[in-house]
Design a protein around this motif. Structure first.
Motif, mmCIF file in Angstrom:
data_model
loop_
_atom_site.group_PDB
_atom_site.id
_atom_site.type_symbol
_atom_site.label_atom_id
_atom_site.label_comp_id
_atom_site.label_asym_id
_atom_site.label_seq_id
_atom_site.Cartn_x
_atom_site.Cartn_y
_atom_site.Cartn_z
ATOM 1 N N ALA A 39 0.817 -1.220 0.000
ATOM 2 C CA ALA A 39 0.000 0.000 0.000
ATOM 3 C C ALA A 39 0.846 1.264 0.000
ATOM 4 N N GLY A 40 2.135 1.170 0.356
ATOM 5 C CA GLY A 40 3.002 2.357 0.276
ATOM 6 C C GLY A 40 3.680 2.756 1.565
ATOM 7 N N LYS A 41 3.692 1.872 2.592
ATOM 8 C CA LYS A 41 4.339 2.240 3.859
ATOM 9 C C LYS A 41 5.841 2.448 3.665
ATOM 10 N N THR A 42 6.487 1.563 2.913
ATOM 11 C CA THR A 42 7.923 1.709 2.662
ATOM 12 C C THR A 42 8.198 2.967 1.844
ATOM 13 N N THR A 43 7.287 3.301 0.943
ATOM 14 C CA THR A 43 7.450 4.519 0.139
ATOM 15 C C THR A 43 7.481 5.752 1.033
ATOM 16 N N VAL A 44 6.667 5.773 2.084
ATOM 17 C CA VAL A 44 6.654 6.902 3.023
ATOM 18 C C VAL A 44 8.032 7.074 3.661
ATOM 19 N N LEU A 45 8.654 5.963 4.091
ATOM 20 C CA LEU A 45 9.985 6.039 4.705
ATOM 21 C C LEU A 45 11.031 6.529 3.704
ATOM 22 N N LYS A 46 11.008 5.957 2.508
ATOM 23 C CA LYS A 46 11.984 6.367 1.487
ATOM 24 C C LYS A 46 11.801 7.838 1.131
ATOM 25 N N ALA A 47 10.553 8.290 1.087
ATOM 26 C CA ALA A 47 10.282 9.684 0.724
ATOM 27 C C ALA A 47 10.842 10.639 1.764
ATOM 28 N N ILE A 48 10.742 10.277 3.047
ATOM 29 C CA ILE A 48 11.289 11.132 4.106
ATOM 30 C C ILE A 48 12.794 11.281 3.921
ATOM 31 N N LYS A 49 13.484 10.156 3.680
ATOM 32 C CA LYS A 49 14.940 10.207 3.555
ATOM 33 C C LYS A 49 15.378 10.936 2.275
ATOM 34 N N ILE A 50 14.666 10.699 1.191
ATOM 35 C CA ILE A 50 15.016 11.398 -0.050
ATOM 36 C C ILE A 50 14.726 12.886 0.091
ATOM 37 N N GLY A 51 13.595 13.236 0.719
ATOM 38 C CA GLY A 51 13.260 14.644 0.926
ATOM 39 C C GLY A 51 14.324 15.358 1.730
ATOM 40 N N LEU A 52 14.860 14.694 2.754
ATOM 41 C CA LEU A 52 15.879 15.317 3.603
ATOM 42 C C LEU A 52 17.252 15.367 2.931
ATOM 43 N N TYR A 53 17.647 14.277 2.276
ATOM 44 C CA TYR A 53 19.041 14.147 1.855
ATOM 45 C C TYR A 53 19.266 14.059 0.348
ATOM 46 N N GLY A 54 18.221 13.828 -0.426
ATOM 47 C CA GLY A 54 18.435 13.691 -1.860
ATOM 48 C C GLY A 54 19.349 12.524 -2.171
ATOM 49 N N CYS A 55 20.366 12.751 -3.020
ATOM 50 C CA CYS A 55 21.267 11.667 -3.418
ATOM 51 C C CYS A 55 22.054 11.095 -2.244
ATOM 52 N N PHE A 56 22.277 11.901 -1.182
ATOM 53 C CA PHE A 56 23.026 11.414 -0.022
ATOM 54 C C PHE A 56 22.273 10.287 0.695
ATOM 55 N N ALA A 57 20.960 10.194 0.501
ATOM 56 C CA ALA A 57 20.178 9.112 1.115
ATOM 57 C C ALA A 57 20.645 7.750 0.628
ATOM 58 N N TYR A 58 21.231 7.706 -0.602
ATOM 59 C CA TYR A 58 21.729 6.455 -1.165
ATOM 60 C C TYR A 58 23.261 6.360 -1.080
ATOM 61 N N GLY A 59 23.882 7.302 -0.388
ATOM 62 C CA GLY A 59 25.333 7.274 -0.238
ATOM 63 C C GLY A 59 26.090 7.940 -1.366
ATOM 64 N N TYR A 60 25.364 8.637 -2.284
ATOM 65 C CA TYR A 60 26.026 9.331 -3.384
ATOM 66 C C TYR A 60 26.276 10.786 -3.004
ATOM 67 N N LYS A 61 27.331 11.370 -3.575
ATOM 68 C CA LYS A 61 27.639 12.775 -3.300
ATOM 69 C C LYS A 61 27.140 13.702 -4.403
#
Length: 628
Positions: A39-61
């Motif tokens: 239903a999208g629970k994991t998407t909510v978590l990923k969205a928070i991290k991407i919103g805060l950090y962008g590419c840094f959320a995946y370890g990229y600079k």
């Protein structure tokens, strides 16, 4: 930092714009978000991290091709507009006051490419592009992606660490983040890099003997530290691959591989069963409304019909007497014979009335038998329909089966390669430790012989001294916190499992090897059940937060999967409800319902239900919960 609100526009299954308010206050510290799998629970978590950090959320600079590929996979295929964005509202404490920031990351598709735009506002005032980037950098300094990950308790991931015997890796990572040990490690690496700098080496070229040996030791220690960190990463990758392989296997087993034709047959079967169920309900309703009273009086109706049938000869005798008087014909022999087999009539029923009663009794009996048959087969019909629906909900297309097989093969090959790399790094680390031990032994002998060099660059000495201080500080923090952590975990675990003195002692060393004691005797971690092991890990994390004094937002993602019965309630009351001022619970429809829901109901600030619609392939965010 606190997260106040998240708005998703055409992200994952969230087609259109959807907002989730995370604001909590006082005793109302829980935001409960329910949703079935997918239903999208994991998407909510990923969205928070991407919103805060962008590419840094995946370890990229930088925003590289790989990062944009990840973003592309999150953009909804069913969006009605070309607008894709994640908007986060956060509250940040700065210089003894709180400021509200809004971070907006939006994406645009251009043919095969995707571009990202970042903008931010502070207390309603839009920041410039450079100030927005500076603020996002500040966010990473306040709460790094690794620290945010330590604030997320993923029940399935934790279960994977437990199953693969990598609990120590997971707990050590969380501990280092919460108590800033990882910052000290980074500081030490920076100091060591300075010592190994070519300029530094030139400045201390006159240093004799010990200085060169110290440099050699520091170089090897830096390499050893790097190798150990690399080994941790590899072990984490091994665990991650194991989890992903297990997830693919479960996906294949649980949801099956039903082809489209079979899925179509299942849908027809479900419709047929639903039609049969409706027909059964109609039959039962007809029986209850029209025949139940006759069924209750069945014996009396049969008795009346039987009595009426036995009275018929007497009635016919009376009729013949009337005919005899009218026609003046002697029917006395027939009259006497009829009266001999019948008494005096009481009911006086006609034959057609008796026949009608007998027919009513027969129809009632038939309707009763049909109703009993329907009721006795009702559960089997429902179970069969539920089984078919479950098979339909979990069905995959043939294309997806091919994807699973391909992914499994790729992950298996990746696992073998990473496993080999981890083994090689272990051998290299052991060799470096032996070399360092030999050099340090020579170093001590040279000290004793008084051969220490007299010309040492001041900054070099300060740097070397700082490394020693960092090492001692790191060891002090770990020793002090681990001792307190062991005691707090013991008390919390015994209280949660509700077994008096179940454990008499817990020892946690620097590598997070757990030693458990019961009545003074040590026993292995494997002696605990899966549920008890998860509770122990949860108690350790809860104790970390309690000792550190941190009160940031904490997220529980399907935390009750391995727990049952009373243990769930104790886990909720002792771990979940009081771990922070802002607790987010992501729950499936098998968790936090009934008694579990009531355990936290007085602490819930707001509830949401992520409702996925198979027809529109999208999720709607409702301000409700399962059963409402």
């Amino acid at each position: 930092m606190k997260i106040k609100e998240l708005t998703l526009t055409n992200i994952g299954p969230f087609v259109g714009r959807h907002t989730i308010d995370f604001t909590t206050g006082g005793e109302k510290n829980i935001v409960l978000i329910g949703g079935k799998n997918g239903a999208g629970k994991t998407t909510v978590l990923k969205a928070i991290k991407i919103g805060l950090y962008g590419c840094f959320a995946y370890g990229y600079k930088t925003e590289n091709i790989t990062y944009m590929k990840e973003i592309g996979s999150m953009l909804s295929y069913f969006a009605e507009s070309g607008e894709y964005s994640i908007k986060l509202t956060v509250e940040l404490a700065e210089k003894f006051s709180e400021s509200e920031y809004v971070i907006l990351r939006s994406w645009r598709k251009h043919n095969e490419s995707i571009t990202e735009t970042l903008s931010a506002a502070k207390d309603g005032e839009i920041l410039s592009e450079s100030d927005s980037l500076e603020f996002v950098g500040k966010i990473r300094a306040v709460a790094s992606p690794e620290l945010i990950n330590s604030f997320i308790f993923d029940g399935e991931a934790v279960g994977g660490f437990i199953d693969s015997d990598n609990t120590d890796v997971y707990l050590r990572s969380v501990f280092n983040c919460i108590f800033n040990i990882d910052i000290l490690y980074q500081f030490r690496e920076d100091l060591t890099a300075y010592l190994n700098n070519e300029k530094s080496r030139a400045e201390v070229s006159s240093e004799y003997g010990l200085s060169s040996m110290l440099t050699d030791v520091n170089v090897k220690k830096a390499s050893l530290s790097s190798i150990k960190e690399r080994r941790k990463v590899l072990r984490s990758e091994i665990n991650d691959i194991n989890i992903r392989l297990a997830a693919l296997q479960n996906e294949f087993i649980k949801l099956g591989g039903i082809p489209k034709e079979q899925a179509r047959e299942l849908r027809c079967g479900v419709k047929s069963l639903e039609k049969a169920t409706n027909e059964n309900y109609r039959m039962l309703r007809e029986f209850y409304e029209d025949y139940l009273p006759y069924c209750i009086l069945a014996k009396e109706i049969a008795s009346v019909a039987d009595r009426g049938r036995r009275e018929l000869p007497g009635i016919y005798a009376s009729m013949l007497e009337e005919v005899q008087r009218y026609m003046k014909v002697d029917f006395s022999a027939y009259i006497d014979e009829l009266k001999s087999v019948s008494g005096e009539p009481v009911l006086g029923l006609k034959e057609e009335e008796i026949t009608e009663l007998e027919r009513l009794a027969e129809i009632t009996q038939s309707k009763k038998a049909s109703a009993v048959s329907v009721l006795s087969g009702k559960n089997n019909l429902i179970d069969k329909m539920t089984e078919m629906r479950g098979a339909l909900e979990g069905s995959f297309s043939v294309a997806r089966l091919d994807e699973i097989i391909t992914e499994t093969k790729k992950l298996t090959e990746e696992f073998a390669a990473v496993k080999n790399s981890e083994a090689r790094t272990a051998e290299t680390a052991a060799e470096l430790e032996r070399e360092i031990a030999v050099i340090l032994d020579k170093y001590q002998k040279m000290l004793d012989a008084g051969k220490r060099g007299k010309t040492v660059e001041k900054s070099y000495l300060i740097c070397a001294s700082c490394i020693k201080v960092v090492d001692r500080l790191t060891e002090h923090i770990k020793t002090d916190k681990l001792k307190a952590l062991s005691a707090a975990t013991l008390a919390m675990f015994n209280e949660t499992v509700r077994k008096t003195d179940y454990l008499s002692g817990i020892e946690i060393d620097g590598d997070f090897d757990l030693r458990l004691y019961s009545k003074g005797k040590r026993f292995d971690l494997s002696a605990l059940s899966a549920g008890e092991t998860q509770i122990l890990v949860s108690c350790i994390i809860r104790a970390m937060f309690k000792i550190s004094g941190r009160r940031e937002m904490f997220v529980f993602d399907s935390p009750l999967a391995r727990l049952d019965g009373e243990t769930r309630t104790l886990f909720i009351n002792n771990i979940v409800a009081d771990i922070g001022d802002q607790v987010v619970i992501l729950s499936t429809d098998s968790e936090f319902i009934g008694k579990e829901y009531m355990s936290v109901s007085d602490r819930i600030a707001r509830t949401y239900l992520l409702d996925y619609d198979d027809v529109s392939n999208s999720t709607v965010v409702r301000q409700s919960y399962f059963g409402e």
